[in-house]
Design an enzyme around this catalytic site. Sequence first.
Site, mmCIF file in Angstrom:
data_model
loop_
_atom_site.group_PDB
_atom_site.id
_atom_site.type_symbol
_atom_site.label_atom_id
_atom_site.label_comp_id
_atom_site.label_asym_id
_atom_site.label_seq_id
_atom_site.Cartn_x
_atom_site.Cartn_y
_atom_site.Cartn_z
ATOM 1 N N LYS A 1 0.844 -1.201 0.000
ATOM 2 C CA LYS A 1 0.000 0.000 0.000
ATOM 3 C C LYS A 1 0.880 1.251 0.000
ATOM 4 C CE LYS A 1 -3.863 -2.086 2.601
ATOM 5 N NZ LYS A 1 -4.946 -2.365 1.677
ATOM 6 N N LYS B 1 -2.723 1.001 8.894
ATOM 7 C CA LYS B 1 -2.950 -0.137 7.993
ATOM 8 C C LYS B 1 -1.655 -0.892 7.764
ATOM 9 C CE LYS B 1 -6.470 1.794 4.852
ATOM 10 N NZ LYS B 1 -6.753 2.099 3.444
ATOM 11 N N GLY C 1 -7.979 -7.658 2.191
ATOM 12 C CA GLY C 1 -9.162 -8.354 2.698
ATOM 13 C C GLY C 1 -9.659 -7.779 4.015
ATOM 14 N N GLY C 2 -9.391 -6.493 4.228
ATOM 15 C CA GLY C 2 -9.888 -5.843 5.438
ATOM 16 C C GLY C 2 -9.118 -6.219 6.701
ATOM 17 N N HIS D 1 -17.360 3.660 -0.413
ATOM 18 C CA HIS D 1 -16.292 2.973 -1.144
ATOM 19 C C HIS D 1 -16.766 2.849 -2.590
ATOM 20 C CE1 HIS D 1 -13.358 -0.561 -1.744
ATOM 21 N NE2 HIS D 1 -14.069 -0.505 -2.840
ATOM 22 N N GLU E 1 -9.559 1.485 -6.206
ATOM 23 C CA GLU E 1 -10.515 1.753 -5.128
ATOM 24 C C GLU E 1 -10.349 3.177 -4.610
ATOM 25 O OE1 GLU E 1 -11.173 -2.689 -3.269
ATOM 26 O OE2 GLU E 1 -9.845 -1.334 -2.169
ATOM 27 N N ARG F 1 -6.214 -7.758 -10.049
ATOM 28 C CA ARG F 1 -6.794 -9.063 -10.377
ATOM 29 C C ARG F 1 -8.272 -8.881 -10.695
ATOM 30 N NH1 ARG F 1 -9.788 -9.112 -5.783
ATOM 31 N NH2 ARG F 1 -8.777 -8.232 -3.963
#
Length: 668
Positions: free
Chosen positions: A119, A161, A167-168, A211, A278, A295
């Site tokens: 990230k 993060k 995946g959260g 989102h 996103e 992906r």
Amino acid sequence: MNKSINSILIANRGEIACRVIRSCKKLGIRSIAVYSKADRNAQHVKLADQAVFIGAASAAESYLDINKIIQAAKNSNADAIHPGYGFLSENADFARQLENEGLVFIGPSATVLALMASKAAAKSAMEKASVACVPGYHGELQDDKTLIEAAGQVGYPLLIKASAGGGGKGMRIAHSSAEFEEALAATRREALRAFADDQVILERYIENPRHIEVQVFADQQGNVVHLYERDCSSQRRYQKVIEETPAPNLDKTIRNAMFTAAVEAAAAVKYSGAGTIEFILAETGDFWFMEMNTRLQVEHPVTEMLTGIDLVEWQIRVAAGDALPLSQEEIKANGHAIEVRLYAEDPDNGFLPAAGLIKTLVQPDNTSSTRFDSGIIGGDRITVHYDPMIAKLIVHAENRNTAIDRIREALTMTWVDGLSNNLDFLQRLLSSRPFVEGTINTAWIDQNLSELLIHQDTARELMLAAAAVLMQQDWQAAQAPASPWNTTDNWRMGKTSDRRVLLEYKGETHAIHASGTAGNYTITTGSAEKPSSISCQLERSSSNRFYFSAGIDKQNFERVLYCHGSRFCLVAATQRTSFTRLGWQSATDHALIGSGKIIAPMPGNIIEIKVRAGDSVNKGDVLVIMEAMKMELSLRAEISGEIISVIDQSTGFVNADTLLVELEATKA
Ligand code: ADP
């Protein structure tokens, strides 16, 4: 130079493996499945042209084992590998090794995968491309002092993060500097455990955001297009529950700005294949890049429904070196599409994942407007080794309201028996005000969970359930009036008599007294003071679905009844009641019914009558022994009391419903 792809190994399982195989079939490409020990009989194995065993059930020893996957591809002469989502789909080492082996990886280059897997690196790359990122810190220095200082600059609340997260997982909020150090330590620990990398980034925590993500596609020639947006704001604990496109109530200018930013972002990193950018959209209308998923997304079918494009086909074509089949102007968006994720989990128990046998799976038919993407059928198992997703249900309609109606209808056409699941949770969420109004934000579900877990009027549903099983039984009898099978319960056609329904619901037995026939019943439940009249109207039935309406005290209820053997489910718009109908055997063993009338539950022979008029008996005492269907039945006293009358000892054969013994409750 175009490579020819004639065979594809799918390095995945479940619904996405089945999904990819379907496109292979359509394109005349040989499909090769891989499977672990737990998946020997899985649907993706049956569907593929060929299947290769790759090892033990744990993902690490099978679907995540790069060497085994490559060996399977070589042994089966695969030209290319499709990674699906999850597992190895975003693994740069995997893509690199395939490149070295001369196998085509259906996805972007290893370099792009490596860049976007972090990230921190992704945000740096986006900043270079002038794409706005959520304000925060994503530097390399990771010592406590630097991070504490950076946190002070970002301001609170902030999100910590895991840079390698997904995946959260690996995300924590710190509301104030006092919480920061502990949250940092916890995120690092989790990141190390889950991703073997404890680098973190800090981001301003955006309150009540949406989102919105943009599907992009790029080819190796440098063309980049977008396939519109998806709104994934219906989330629980940072995980998507419902996805839709177009995003409702999204300002046109913002939407177009997102498309531009997404295409620029993909072009900046020389992307190829299917990707998702996103964005997080604040209440102010500001939006920022969050991350890029390199992906196919779980929610790609809504885009397929909207555009009519097969995204897997495009992925294969791009990987083969073809240019994108359509230009931006040729990609049209039509109508509205919604997807829900159906999971084996227990919403009433903290959404605990469930594993085990799916006894029955009834699904809506696949049509041009309804799609049920699943990797399992009734009789398959959800195992503890993999994600507990059962299926994705996707609908398309000309507008959002019709799409909502359609997906609600499609959910009532779905029944999963055997494992806890989120079907009724989804039904309630689809009926919740913010969803219907198109204003849901990512925090809403977590903040309003109690509303979504609201429970039904159990007594009423059980009354409806009892009437429904009688109606279904009457209906079946009417289909074949001559069949002896239809008179084997404590009831006969055309006769109003005592009919008992014993239902097991959530581990408890409910004895329900009923009388009536052919849709008109009088029902008394243990909790009700007086009997209720219910009139049921069977509206239509298809396979094991019975659509009916029921009137109780001038109120009308629409329900669908599902049945398979003794298992039933009563489905309403926002709730479901799953129950077992206990048979006569349990009925006779149960001293619960509380009636003074002992009636023959089915036609049979009287073997022995153990009491005489005037005898005192206790609840549970055996009064009569019958033989029916080659089995001996003990009929027991349901209350304690005195015997008033007994059928003649010499009576041999009796019909169902014949009164055998009557007793009067002992007076207190
Ligand atoms: P993952 O890679 O684990 O999916 P993301 O960075 O995509 O993580 O974030 C997942 C979800 O977490 C987002 O959809 C959003 O709901 C929430 N989220 C992420 N970043 C922020 C933020 N800065 N502020 C508020 N919510 C956020």
